[in-house]
Design a protein around this motif. Structure first.
Motif, PDB file in Angstrom:
ATOM      1  N   GLU A 122     -11.868   4.571  11.647  1.00 47.52           N
ATOM      2  CA  GLU A 122     -10.850   4.047  12.569  1.00 47.52           C
ATOM      3  C   GLU A 122     -10.406   2.634  12.190  1.00 47.52           C
ATOM      4  N   HIS A 123     -10.961   2.099  11.113  1.00 45.16           N
ATOM      5  CA  HIS A 123     -10.664   0.696  10.774  1.00 45.16           C
ATOM      6  C   HIS A 123     -10.142   0.524   9.355  1.00 45.16           C
ATOM      7  N   LEU A 124      -9.498   1.573   8.849  1.00 46.03           N
ATOM      8  CA  LEU A 124      -9.041   1.501   7.454  1.00 46.03           C
ATOM      9  C   LEU A 124      -8.031   0.369   7.247  1.00 46.03           C
ATOM     10  N   GLU A 125      -7.252   0.062   8.285  1.00 46.51           N
ATOM     11  CA  GLU A 125      -6.270  -1.020   8.158  1.00 46.51           C
ATOM     12  C   GLU A 125      -6.947  -2.366   7.900  1.00 46.51           C
ATOM     13  N   THR A 126      -8.096  -2.569   8.543  1.00 46.96           N
ATOM     14  CA  THR A 126      -8.842  -3.823   8.345  1.00 46.96           C
ATOM     15  C   THR A 126      -9.276  -3.952   6.887  1.00 46.96           C
ATOM     16  N   TYR A 127      -9.797  -2.843   6.344  1.00 47.62           N
ATOM     17  CA  TYR A 127     -10.276  -2.887   4.953  1.00 47.62           C
ATOM     18  C   TYR A 127      -9.094  -3.099   3.999  1.00 47.62           C
ATOM     19  N   LYS A 128      -7.973  -2.446   4.368  1.00 49.86           N
ATOM     20  CA  LYS A 128      -6.772  -2.558   3.544  1.00 49.86           C
ATOM     21  C   LYS A 128      -6.301  -4.009   3.487  1.00 49.86           C
ATOM     22  N   SER A 129      -6.300  -4.701   4.632  1.00 52.28           N
ATOM     23  CA  SER A 129      -5.825  -6.099   4.577  1.00 52.28           C
ATOM     24  C   SER A 129      -6.795  -6.974   3.808  1.00 52.28           C
ATOM     25  N   ALA A 130      -8.079  -6.662   3.860  1.00 51.46           N
ATOM     26  CA  ALA A 130      -9.036  -7.458   3.068  1.00 51.46           C
ATOM     27  C   ALA A 130      -8.747  -7.255   1.574  1.00 51.46           C
ATOM     28  N   LEU A 131      -8.442  -6.019   1.197  1.00 50.72           N
ATOM     29  CA  LEU A 131      -8.125  -5.754  -0.210  1.00 50.72           C
ATOM     30  C   LEU A 131      -6.830  -6.474  -0.605  1.00 50.72           C
ATOM     31  N   ALA A 132      -5.867  -6.492   0.329  1.00 48.76           N
ATOM     32  CA  ALA A 132      -4.602  -7.169   0.032  1.00 48.76           C
ATOM     33  C   ALA A 132      -4.849  -8.661  -0.189  1.00 48.76           C
ATOM     34  N   GLU A 133      -5.774  -9.219   0.580  1.00 48.14           N
ATOM     35  CA  GLU A 133      -6.084 -10.646   0.409  1.00 48.14           C
ATOM     36  C   GLU A 133      -6.687 -10.890  -0.982  1.00 48.14           C
ATOM     37  N   LEU A 134      -7.601 -10.017  -1.374  1.00 44.18           N
ATOM     38  CA  LEU A 134      -8.213 -10.201  -2.704  1.00 44.18           C
ATOM     39  C   LEU A 134      -7.173 -10.013  -3.806  1.00 44.18           C
ATOM     40  N   GLU A 135      -6.214  -9.140  -3.536  1.00 46.56           N
ATOM     41  CA  GLU A 135      -5.156  -8.918  -4.521  1.00 46.56           C
ATOM     42  C   GLU A 135      -4.307 -10.183  -4.666  1.00 46.56           C
TER      43      GLU A 135
ATOM     44  N   PRO B  84      -8.824   3.340   1.297  1.00 49.40           N
ATOM     45  CA  PRO B  84      -8.714   1.920   0.956  1.00 49.40           C
ATOM     46  C   PRO B  84      -9.955   1.109   1.338  1.00 49.40           C
ATOM     47  N   ALA B  85     -11.103   1.565   0.882  1.00 50.00           N
ATOM     48  CA  ALA B  85     -12.368   0.870   1.166  1.00 50.00           C
ATOM     49  C   ALA B  85     -13.428   1.452   0.245  1.00 50.00           C
ATOM     50  N   SER B  86     -14.586   0.814   0.213  1.00 46.92           N
ATOM     51  CA  SER B  86     -15.747   1.390  -0.450  1.00 46.92           C
ATOM     52  C   SER B  86     -16.917   1.044   0.460  1.00 46.92           C
ATOM     53  N   TYR B  87     -18.072   1.640   0.190  1.00 43.75           N
ATOM     54  CA  TYR B  87     -19.245   1.315   1.017  1.00 43.75           C
ATOM     55  C   TYR B  87     -19.448  -0.203   1.081  1.00 43.75           C
TER      56      TYR B  87
END
Ligand code: GLU
Length: 299
Positions: free
Chosen positions: A77-90, A193-196
């Motif tokens: 239910e929180h894939l958007e959160t992980y996605k924004s973290a990845l966007a930040e690293l990008e 859009p996440a990993s463990y």
């Protein structure tokens, strides 16, 4: 004993076995009287997780007499959160798309078998870096073609930027973090859009976990999690890695092979107290002679 916030974070990919019961009990005990014990469902792997196993987790833990705070956090239910973290690293230039299939990676490793940069990491051979130097144009071309890709961390740059890191482990003392043993670890999988590593680290911070308890089999992961905490400026919890329960040959219990499920114990008339009596957080080891008895009657 200090009051802590702890969690049990199972993946609903099968029925819980006594190793999980031990781990959940360990986490709940470590919260201490007046502490908080939380539950998290780690279900980002849509191909392996099943709602029925999630339901079974709640039922089995409740049957064992454990109680946890609600709401339960469900990672899907929180894939958007992980996605924004990845966007930040990008944005910070710390991740890159990797289009390699498993076969590509194996081929690359086999052809470079004698190369000095080939290492074994905690999750198998370290990624040989095939996609690390793709130009922006080449990356875009592959994306436009619809090629699936994972997102990998530029480990060397990340480690350099973070500087020296340590964490405190109740079992192992003060530890120096060496995430570089993983190489360019995957933070965003091809299918989600996440990993463990990413979801677990962000969620532990989001849930305010102060003491992370889990089995020794995940000890190495803490190196990566410590680095992610530094990259996202998250609080650094304490860790306690517990020994894994083993069968009488000393083999780790696993869902697939030799573990008795809580469900099976329950259906064969065992009481929760008798299951919990098989181990205790102090003892940290399964009472093997008892297990032998159980095995004979319930496998
Ligand atoms: N979901 C992981 C597992 O079931 C545990 C994650 C953790 O405790 O950090 O093995």
């Amino acid at each position: 004993m200090a009051t802590e916030t702890t969690r049990f974070a199972p993946s609903p990919t099968g029925l819980l076995h006594i190793g999980h019961a031990f781990s959940a009990r360990f986490a709940a005990d470590k919260a201490g009287a007046g502490g908080r014990f939380l539950l998290r469902i780690e279900d980002i792997d849509g191909t392996r997780c099943r709602p029925a196993f999630e339901t079974a987790i709640f039922e089995d833990l409740a049957w064992l007499g454990l109680s946890w705070e609600t709401p339960v956090r469900r990672q899907s239910e929180h894939l958007e959160t992980y996605k924004s973290a990845l966007a930040e690293l990008e944005r910070r230039g710390l991740i890159y798309p990797c289009f390699c299939t498993r076969a590509d990676i194996q081929r690359e490793i086999a052809s470079a078998a004698s190369a000095p940069h080939l290492h074994m990491g905690p999750e198998g051979p370290v990624y040989p870096g095939t996609c690390r130097h793709l130009s922006n144009a080449a990356q875009q071309r592959r994306k436009d073609e619809g090629a699936p890709y994972a997102l990998r961390l530029r480990m060397e740059e990340a480690v350099k930027g973070a500087g020296a890191l340590t964490w405190r482990d109740q079992t192992h003392g003060e530890r120096k973090a060496t995430p570089e043993i993983f190489g360019d670890v995957v933070l965003g999988r091809k299918d989600t859009p996440a990993s463990y590593h990413l979801a677990c680290t962000l969620d532990d911070a989001h849930q305010g976990i102060t003491l992370i308890t889990r089995g020794e089999d995940l000890f190495a992961a803490s190196h990566v999690h410590r680095l992610l905490q530094a990259l996202f400026a998250l609080p650094v919890p304490i860790y306690a890695h517990h020994p894994l329960l083993t069968d009488r040959e000393g083999k780790k219990l696993s869902k697939r092979e030799n573990a008795i499920s809580i469900r099976a114990l329950r259906e064969s008339g065992q009481s929760p107290a008798s299951v919990m009596a098989l181990f205790s957080a102090e003892q940290q080891h399964l009472n093997v002679s008892r297990l032998e008895l159980e095995e004979r009657s319930y496998r």
